[in-house]
Design a protein around this motif. Structure first.
Motif: not given
Lengths: 115, 114
Positions: B1-21
């Motif tokens: 465990x590196x101590x760095x946390x990323x969410x979400x692990x997986x993301x499926x979305x459609x073209x034209x959309x917006x996401x936040x990691x």
């Protein structure tokens, strides 16, 4: 503009033998070099590094060699173990310029160690 | 465990959309980096923040933006998504800015744009 290049996409070695992974760079501002190992579905993990003031750094089975005049570094793994099978990335950083503080990665080499 | 946390692990979305990691760095690390790894590609540097300020920019598209908040977590915003944006996005953190500072990586967010 690929400033860090790993020209061998893959390498296959027998358990117990030496693995040699190579890396070339073009940016003369790079003065610190790192190797990262990556298993599938995981993030890269730091393996070993070398400063440009040295030409060799050793850590257990892992040794990194730096040839500044040739802008070339290599990672030696002796003896190789099946658990070493992973993707190995070479990375470089610079003390100044636009590359300061960031790591520039090569494309990676897939190492497979056969039992 | 590196101590760095990323969410979400997986993301499926459609073209034209917006996401936040989202990325939470290791405790005490002030630098956050974002990298993109497309199929058969190495890690491409996108952007770096240090203590809330942008410090270095790589091959980051104008459709992408990032920020680092006062609590040092970071977000990478991807908008007007295209199929070619499908990739693994890694966040990494390090203590400071000094050259060769060892960076610790999270497990990544796999983005699939359909």
């Amino acid at each position: 503009d690929q400033q860090v290049k790993q020209n061998s996409p893959s390498l296959s070695v027998q358990e117990g033998r030496i693995s040699i992974l190579n890396c070339d760079y073009t940016n003369s501002m790079f003065d610190y070099f790192l190797w990262y190992k990556k298993y599938p579905a995981e993030g890269p993990t730091f393996l070993i590094s070398i400063s440009s003031i040295k030409d060799k750094n050793e850590d257990g089975r892992f040794t990194v060699f730096l040839n500044k005049s040739a802008k070339h570094l290599s990672l030696h793994i002796v003896p190789s173990q099946p658990g070493d099978s992973a993707v190995y990335f070479c990375a470089a950083s610079a003390a100044g310029g636009t590359s300061y503080g960031k790591l520039t990665f090569g494309q990676g080499t897939i190492l497979t160690v056969h039992p | 465990d590196s101590g760095v946390t990323q969410t979400p692990k997986h993301l499926i979305t459609a073209t034209g959309q917006r996401v936040t990691l989202r990325c939470s760095p290791r405790s005490g690390d002030l630098s956050v980096y974002w990298y993109q790894q497309s199929l058969d590609q190495g890690l491409q540097f996108l952007i770096q923040y240090y203590n809330g300020e942008e410090r270095a920019k790589g091959n980051i598209l104008e459709r992408f933006s990032a920020q680092q908040f006062p609590d040092l977590h970071s977000e990478l915003n991807l908008s007007s998504l295209e199929l070619g944006d499908s990739a693994l996005y890694f966040c990494a953190s390090s203590v400071g800015l000094s050259p060769g500072t060892e960076a610790f990586f999270g497990q990544g967010t796999r983005l699939t744009v359909v």
